[in-house]
Design an enzyme around this catalytic site. Sequence first.
Site, PDB file in Angstrom:
ATOM      1  N   ALA A  65       1.633  -2.238  -8.356  1.00  0.00           N
ATOM      2  CA  ALA A  65       0.025  -2.479  -7.710  1.00  0.00           C
ATOM      3  C   ALA A  65       0.119  -1.954  -6.589  1.00  0.00           C
ATOM      4  O   ALA A  65       1.189  -1.901  -5.929  1.00  0.00           O
ATOM      5  CB  ALA A  65       0.100  -4.015  -7.933  1.00  0.00           C
ATOM      6  N   GLY A 109       3.984  -3.260 -11.203  1.00  0.00           N
ATOM      7  CA  GLY A 109       2.952  -3.124 -12.236  1.00  0.00           C
ATOM      8  C   GLY A 109       3.105  -1.843 -12.776  1.00  0.00           C
ATOM      9  O   GLY A 109       2.555  -1.675 -13.937  1.00  0.00           O
ATOM     10  N   GLU A 112       5.441  -2.578 -15.477  1.00  0.00           N
ATOM     11  CA  GLU A 112       4.823  -3.360 -16.541  1.00  0.00           C
ATOM     12  C   GLU A 112       3.665  -2.748 -17.510  1.00  0.00           C
ATOM     13  O   GLU A 112       3.433  -3.219 -18.599  1.00  0.00           O
ATOM     14  CB  GLU A 112       4.034  -4.747 -15.638  1.00  0.00           C
ATOM     15  CG  GLU A 112       5.299  -5.535 -15.042  1.00  0.00           C
ATOM     16  CD  GLU A 112       4.667  -6.326 -13.889  1.00  0.00           C
ATOM     17  OE1 GLU A 112       3.965  -5.883 -13.001  1.00  0.00           O
ATOM     18  OE2 GLU A 112       4.868  -7.417 -14.111  1.00  0.00           O
ATOM     19  N   GLU A 132       9.078  -6.534  -6.952  1.00  0.00           N
ATOM     20  CA  GLU A 132       8.060  -7.678  -6.286  1.00  0.00           C
ATOM     21  C   GLU A 132       8.798  -8.426  -5.477  1.00  0.00           C
ATOM     22  O   GLU A 132       8.251  -8.860  -4.196  1.00  0.00           O
ATOM     23  CB  GLU A 132       7.353  -8.272  -7.510  1.00  0.00           C
ATOM     24  CG  GLU A 132       6.222  -7.250  -8.077  1.00  0.00           C
ATOM     25  CD  GLU A 132       6.810  -6.838  -9.470  1.00  0.00           C
ATOM     26  OE1 GLU A 132       7.986  -6.743  -9.554  1.00  0.00           O
ATOM     27  OE2 GLU A 132       6.093  -6.419 -10.365  1.00  0.00           O
TER      28      GLU A 132
HETATM   29  N1  CAA Z   1       1.178   0.661  -3.089  1.00  0.00           N
HETATM   30  C1  CAA Z   1       0.557   1.105  -2.261  1.00  0.00           C
HETATM   31  N2  CAA Z   1       1.101   2.387  -1.708  1.00  0.00           N
HETATM   32  C2  CAA Z   1       2.172   2.920  -2.143  1.00  0.00           C
HETATM   33  C3  CAA Z   1       3.024   2.218  -3.100  1.00  0.00           C
HETATM   34  C4  CAA Z   1       2.393   0.767  -3.708  1.00  0.00           C
HETATM   35  N3  CAA Z   1       2.911   0.062  -4.553  1.00  0.00           N
HETATM   36  N4  CAA Z   1       4.047   2.714  -3.693  1.00  0.00           N
HETATM   37  C5  CAA Z   1       4.155   3.873  -2.506  1.00  0.00           C
HETATM   38  N5  CAA Z   1       2.781   4.049  -1.916  1.00  0.00           N
HETATM   39  C6  CAA Z   1       2.481   4.901  -1.090  1.00  0.00           C
HETATM   40  C7  CAA Z   1       3.479   4.900   0.381  1.00  0.00           C
HETATM   41  O1  CAA Z   1       2.808   3.922   1.314  1.00  0.00           O
HETATM   42  C8  CAA Z   1       3.286   6.194   0.897  1.00  0.00           C
HETATM   43  O2  CAA Z   1       1.966   6.493   1.386  1.00  0.00           O
HETATM   44  P1  CAA Z   1       1.877   6.783   3.037  1.00  0.00           P
HETATM   45  O3  CAA Z   1       2.281   8.316   2.747  1.00  0.00           O
HETATM   46  O4  CAA Z   1       0.290   6.721   3.102  1.00  0.00           O
HETATM   47  O5  CAA Z   1       2.555   6.209   4.009  1.00  0.00           O
HETATM   48  C9  CAA Z   1       3.197   6.962  -0.517  1.00  0.00           C
HETATM   49  O6  CAA Z   1       2.741   6.156  -1.608  1.00  0.00           O
HETATM   50  C10 CAA Z   1       4.576   7.837  -0.644  1.00  0.00           C
HETATM   51  O7  CAA Z   1       5.576   6.489  -0.964  1.00  0.00           O
HETATM   52  P2  CAA Z   1       6.914   6.620   0.030  1.00  0.00           P
HETATM   53  O8  CAA Z   1       6.698   7.511   1.243  1.00  0.00           O
HETATM   54  O9  CAA Z   1       7.388   5.322   0.023  1.00  0.00           O
HETATM   55  O10 CAA Z   1       7.865   7.550  -0.974  1.00  0.00           O
HETATM   56  P3  CAA Z   1       9.543   7.561  -1.099  1.00  0.00           P
HETATM   57  O11 CAA Z   1       9.667   8.532  -1.868  1.00  0.00           O
HETATM   58  O12 CAA Z   1      10.183   7.372   0.103  1.00  0.00           O
HETATM   59  O13 CAA Z   1       9.691   6.073  -1.987  1.00  0.00           O
HETATM   60  C11 CAA Z   1       9.258   4.247  -3.582  1.00  0.00           C
HETATM   61  C12 CAA Z   1       9.179   5.894  -3.249  1.00  0.00           C
HETATM   62  C13 CAA Z   1      10.960   3.848  -3.807  1.00  0.00           C
HETATM   63  C14 CAA Z   1       8.544   4.186  -5.036  1.00  0.00           C
HETATM   64  C15 CAA Z   1       8.466   3.592  -2.651  1.00  0.00           C
HETATM   65  O14 CAA Z   1       7.454   4.047  -2.259  1.00  0.00           O
HETATM   66  C16 CAA Z   1       8.366   1.894  -2.664  1.00  0.00           C
HETATM   67  O15 CAA Z   1       9.241   1.231  -2.828  1.00  0.00           O
HETATM   68  N6  CAA Z   1       7.104   1.700  -3.257  1.00  0.00           N
HETATM   69  C17 CAA Z   1       6.811   0.469  -3.519  1.00  0.00           C
HETATM   70  C18 CAA Z   1       7.386  -0.196  -5.007  1.00  0.00           C
HETATM   71  C19 CAA Z   1       6.778  -1.628  -5.106  1.00  0.00           C
HETATM   72  O16 CAA Z   1       7.297  -2.358  -4.365  1.00  0.00           O
HETATM   73  N7  CAA Z   1       6.296  -1.868  -6.300  1.00  0.00           N
HETATM   74  C20 CAA Z   1       5.897  -3.190  -6.663  1.00  0.00           C
HETATM   75  C21 CAA Z   1       4.344  -3.470  -6.044  1.00  0.00           C
HETATM   76  S1  CAA Z   1       3.995  -5.150  -6.264  1.00  0.00           S
HETATM   77  C22 CAA Z   1       3.307  -5.348  -7.871  1.00  0.00           C
HETATM   78  O17 CAA Z   1       3.535  -4.232  -8.815  1.00  0.00           O
HETATM   79  C23 CAA Z   1       3.018  -6.563  -8.318  1.00  0.00           C
HETATM   80  C24 CAA Z   1       2.524  -6.824  -9.860  1.00  0.00           C
HETATM   81  O18 CAA Z   1       3.419  -6.854 -10.692  1.00  0.00           O
HETATM   82  C25 CAA Z   1       1.234  -6.712 -10.269  1.00  0.00           C
END
Ligand code: CAA
Length: 258
Positions: A65, A109, A112, A132
């Site tokens: 998400a 998400g 999921e 999460e």
């Molecule tokens: N939401 C918003 N933006 C996201 C994102 C997310 N879930 N995941 C990545 N991005 C964005 C980053 O902020 C970044 O944007 P900027 O360049 O503007 O900063 C861009 O995508 C590239 O990401 P990274 O620089 O972080 O890329 P990376 O290769 O270093 O890392 C990653 C990749 C490990 C996937 C890392 O991006 C990450 O940990 N992302 C979040 C994963 C996460 O926590 N997901 C769960 C979300 S909560 C959820 O999903 C709730 C639910 O069940 C409904």
Amino acid sequence: MAFETIIVEIEDHVALIKLNRPDALNALNQQLIGEVMTALTEADANDKVRCIVLTGSEKAFAAGADIKEMSEMSFADVNLSDLFGNLGDGIQRIRKPIIAAVSGYALGGGCEVAMACDFIIASDTAKFGQPEINLGVIAGIGGSQRLTRAVGKAKSMDMNLTGRFMDAEEAERAGLVSRVVPAKKLMEESMAAAQKIAEKSLIAARTAKEAVNRSFETTLTEGLLFERRSFHALFATEDQKEGMAAFIEKREPQFRDK
Ligand code: CAA
């Protein structure tokens, strides 16, 4: 309808829906969720479509998400919109088969959504996770439920509590994905699987999907009864006559969804 966060192509009876927010690793924001649901609903209603493939980019199926969009939301915002819950329920309501073709990150998400599809074909670069917990929340679209049913309590607890990722090999071993293919072959293999499904009787394919899904919702006795009644019902179709006649006559069946 013109989409901005997804790309939809229909080819040979298969609708390919590609998540397309590359700058955010296909994070699921409200616009993308709305567009995915519209595209899925349209594909389900389109007579030319017999199977659906949902995919992302090589780097990310979807990284979850959209955290930036969610960060300012209140309890009331998430509760009243039930945006994420509606996405999971919505995918589950689609009656045509849906394959998730997953490369790179399928997190939160993203994992999921892939699990809400009928099965997952993963590239050897795929990484699945429910991180999460690192954000002070928990999974919200089935990560504690579908993942547990797919891989069992031990791995699901591990992933939901530590937030660790599972690579493609472990995901296949654990039963989360149906097959792992080289990254370069992911779309070819996924589209070929979809084509194979598209060749079947759509009535039989939808019934098979319903019957398998029923196994997650009910007791064995009720599930077996549902399956038996569905099996009996298919004998009312022309496709059953055609499928069996084609076998006996040693030819390919011509299913007409009747
Ligand atoms: N939401 C918003 N933006 C996201 C994102 C997310 N879930 N995941 C990545 N991005 C964005 C980053 O902020 C970044 O944007 P900027 O360049 O503007 O900063 C861009 O995508 C590239 O990401 P990274 O620089 O972080 O890329 P990376 O290769 O270093 O890392 C990653 C990749 C490990 C996937 C890392 O991006 C990450 O940990 N992302 C979040 C994963 C996460 O926590 N997901 C769960 C979300 S909560 C959820 O999903 C709730 C639910 O069940 C409904």
